[in-house]
Write a protein that holds these residues in place. Structure first.
Motif, PDB file in Angstrom:
ATOM      1  N   ILE A 198       0.842  -1.214   0.000  1.00  0.00           N
ATOM      2  CA  ILE A 198       0.000   0.000   0.000  1.00  0.00           C
ATOM      3  C   ILE A 198       0.871   1.256   0.000  1.00  0.00           C
ATOM      4  O   ILE A 198       0.609   2.211  -0.738  1.00  0.00           O
ATOM      5  CB  ILE A 198      -0.971  -0.021   1.209  1.00  0.00           C
ATOM      6  CG1 ILE A 198      -2.033  -1.101   0.983  1.00  0.00           C
ATOM      7  CG2 ILE A 198      -1.613   1.343   1.433  1.00  0.00           C
ATOM      8  CD1 ILE A 198      -2.795  -1.499   2.225  1.00  0.00           C
ATOM      9  N   THR A 199       1.921   1.244   0.800  1.00  0.00           N
ATOM     10  CA  THR A 199       2.811   2.409   0.882  1.00  0.00           C
ATOM     11  C   THR A 199       3.517   2.658  -0.448  1.00  0.00           C
ATOM     12  O   THR A 199       3.544   3.783  -0.947  1.00  0.00           O
ATOM     13  CB  THR A 199       3.866   2.199   1.990  1.00  0.00           C
ATOM     14  OG1 THR A 199       3.178   1.887   3.211  1.00  0.00           O
ATOM     15  CG2 THR A 199       4.718   3.442   2.193  1.00  0.00           C
ATOM     16  N   ALA A 204       3.839   5.409  -5.804  1.00  0.00           N
ATOM     17  CA  ALA A 204       3.865   5.295  -7.266  1.00  0.00           C
ATOM     18  C   ALA A 204       2.620   5.900  -7.910  1.00  0.00           C
ATOM     19  O   ALA A 204       2.449   5.850  -9.131  1.00  0.00           O
ATOM     20  CB  ALA A 204       3.997   3.822  -7.657  1.00  0.00           C
ATOM     21  N   GLY A 205       1.727   6.451  -7.073  1.00  0.00           N
ATOM     22  CA  GLY A 205       0.556   7.142  -7.618  1.00  0.00           C
ATOM     23  C   GLY A 205      -0.734   6.346  -7.590  1.00  0.00           C
ATOM     24  O   GLY A 205      -1.747   6.792  -8.129  1.00  0.00           O
ATOM     25  N   LEU A 234      -1.193  -0.295 -12.972  1.00  0.00           N
ATOM     26  CA  LEU A 234      -1.214  -0.961 -11.665  1.00  0.00           C
ATOM     27  C   LEU A 234      -0.699  -2.394 -11.777  1.00  0.00           C
ATOM     28  O   LEU A 234       0.051  -2.868 -10.915  1.00  0.00           O
ATOM     29  CB  LEU A 234      -2.637  -0.950 -11.085  1.00  0.00           C
ATOM     30  CG  LEU A 234      -2.794  -1.680  -9.743  1.00  0.00           C
ATOM     31  CD1 LEU A 234      -2.022  -0.965  -8.639  1.00  0.00           C
ATOM     32  CD2 LEU A 234      -4.266  -1.820  -9.353  1.00  0.00           C
ATOM     33  N   THR A 235      -1.114  -3.102 -12.832  1.00  0.00           N
ATOM     34  CA  THR A 235      -0.674  -4.492 -12.961  1.00  0.00           C
ATOM     35  C   THR A 235       0.838  -4.563 -13.216  1.00  0.00           C
ATOM     36  O   THR A 235       1.507  -5.479 -12.736  1.00  0.00           O
ATOM     37  CB  THR A 235      -1.454  -5.224 -14.071  1.00  0.00           C
ATOM     38  OG1 THR A 235      -1.405  -4.452 -15.279  1.00  0.00           O
ATOM     39  CG2 THR A 235      -2.909  -5.418 -13.667  1.00  0.00           C
ATOM     40  N   ASP A 236       1.379  -3.591 -13.919  1.00  0.00           N
ATOM     41  CA  ASP A 236       2.841  -3.530 -14.073  1.00  0.00           C
ATOM     42  C   ASP A 236       3.502  -3.397 -12.697  1.00  0.00           C
ATOM     43  O   ASP A 236       4.462  -4.096 -12.382  1.00  0.00           O
ATOM     44  CB  ASP A 236       3.239  -2.332 -14.959  1.00  0.00           C
ATOM     45  CG  ASP A 236       2.914  -2.572 -16.423  1.00  0.00           C
ATOM     46  OD1 ASP A 236       2.661  -3.740 -16.793  1.00  0.00           O
ATOM     47  OD2 ASP A 236       2.899  -1.591 -17.198  1.00  0.00           O
ATOM     48  N   PHE A 237       2.944  -2.489 -11.916  1.00  0.00           N
ATOM     49  CA  PHE A 237       3.472  -2.290 -10.554  1.00  0.00           C
ATOM     50  C   PHE A 237       3.376  -3.585  -9.742  1.00  0.00           C
ATOM     51  O   PHE A 237       4.307  -3.965  -9.023  1.00  0.00           O
ATOM     52  CB  PHE A 237       2.707  -1.149  -9.866  1.00  0.00           C
ATOM     53  CG  PHE A 237       3.006  -1.024  -8.400  1.00  0.00           C
ATOM     54  CD1 PHE A 237       4.127  -0.314  -7.955  1.00  0.00           C
ATOM     55  CD2 PHE A 237       2.192  -1.644  -7.449  1.00  0.00           C
ATOM     56  CE1 PHE A 237       4.418  -0.214  -6.601  1.00  0.00           C
ATOM     57  CE2 PHE A 237       2.480  -1.547  -6.093  1.00  0.00           C
ATOM     58  CZ  PHE A 237       3.594  -0.834  -5.667  1.00  0.00           C
TER      59      PHE A 237
END
Lengths: 246, 246
Positions: A198-199, A204-205, A234-237
């Protein structure tokens, strides 16, 4: 209230199967909520209730997909997820039921009052309604409800595929057959990793990923307004995070 | 409901005098509406009600002038005139009265529910509330409530002065002592001239001047948002119209 069906014993991780629903044939109505924002489940099709009138709270997934409205005698939905800003509710009510409303409640609370006055009995929240109009025009511009449905299915495929595709690092909490396309809930191997996730996501936005306080974990809400590109990023992250922390 | 005071016999063209108000000392409360949008009257000061709690509906003139809120046990106001868009209501309630609310009403209708949850029991109309914040900042920027009050008084002086200053062509319908600074109501020598006035005013850019359907005539609503320049322009038009048609 008589509970016709529940999956409480499995912590609401799926929608009840048709054979788990015990309707009282004399019930005035049976009520369901089409999407569960907390547990990340969603009715994919609605139960056949025969002579028992079906009422649906569709606050969190109306305008996200097509459905046969004739299955319901009533659908109601707060606007604040897919329709527009909070502060307006859409009610679809079968006409013959208007007269069946309770008489002993204030005029402003009666559906008959609003039906008889074309929803202009009082000063309605005009600006909010105007914003709903803009949202509906935006949906039309995307290609209408069918296109929005497809868009949501693609976002879902991408995100759930990522959850399932990292060797068990992410674990979806909802049963695959009941997975919501609006609210996607999953866990990481530990609460420490969830906090870290979460942090780092926030940095990362990616905001608002904390699961509902009553269940913990991660929750990704992807209402209509969220562009597919947002889920792509998001999925990349998520893949990167799993690789580093798995 | 027991009517403590009314000016119905003179078609509500003024606010009741203190000696015309007969309070029941055992009443749970006495209620007044601080500004009458239809008849163009406004309470200039509020009646002393002694031990009888005073409740005020200030929907149409809150934030237009200073007043001593301690005279009231409760003030409520829909936002849609001076505060912001329709769809939010401000309630000021003396704390000890929260507990006195009826218990047999739905949770969402109880003031105690909202007080205990800091007005966040449900999803409130967030965007509308945000717009109210912007309006309050705008008022601050004008110099606060005292400045707004002065601004409204100046608009009133200008418009009522114009009504009174055209040799009787325009006739204010409210008693001068009760004249509202929010809604200014007046008549012309004939209904034909009123219709002509409304049409020509509309063509000149002044809309919404038709009196409420229940009373006819002309009504100029000049809530906070209306700039003094708007009243200046309207009074120029009125003088010209009186000259041509008087």
């Amino acid at each position: 209230v008589r509970v016709a069906g529940t999956t409480e014993s499995v912590n609401f991780n799926r929608i009840p199967e048709p054979n788990e629903i015990q309707l009282d044939p004399n019930a005035a109505y049976v009520h369901l909520t089409s999407n569960n924002t907390i547990f990340g489940t969603q009715w994919k099709s609605f139960p056949k209730t025969g002579n028992v009138p079906l009422i649906g709270d569709m606050s969190s997934d109306i305008l996200s997909r097509r459905f046969d409205v004739s299955q319901f005698v009533m659908v109601y939905a707060g606007a604040q997820k897919n329709l527009g800003p909070a502060g307006v509710v859409v009610v679809i009510l079968r006409e013959d039921l208007i007269a069946k409303g309770r008489a002993d409640i204030p005029a402003i609370m009666k559906y008959s009052t609003h039906a008889e006055n074309d929803s202009l009995y009082n000063t309605p929240p005009t600006y909010t309604i105007y914003l709903v109009k803009l949202v509906l025009e935006w949906v039309k511009g995307l290609g209408g409800l069918a296109a929005v449905e497809k868009r949501n299915e693609e976002k879902g495929k991408l995100l759930y595929g990522t959850i399932d595709g990292q060797g068990g690092f992410y674990k979806g909490t909802a049963d695959p057959k009941s997975r919501s396309l609006m609210n996607v809930t999953f866990r990481l191997p530990s609460e420490e990793l969830e906090a870290k996730f979460i942090t780092e996501a926030q940095a990362a936005g990616f905001g608002g990923l904390k699961g509902h306080r009553s269940v913990g974990g991660i929750r990704v809400s992807m209402y209509n307004a969220l562009e597919p590109a947002g889920i792509m990023a998001l999925t990349d992250f998520m893949k990167e995070f799993a690789k580093k922390n798995g």
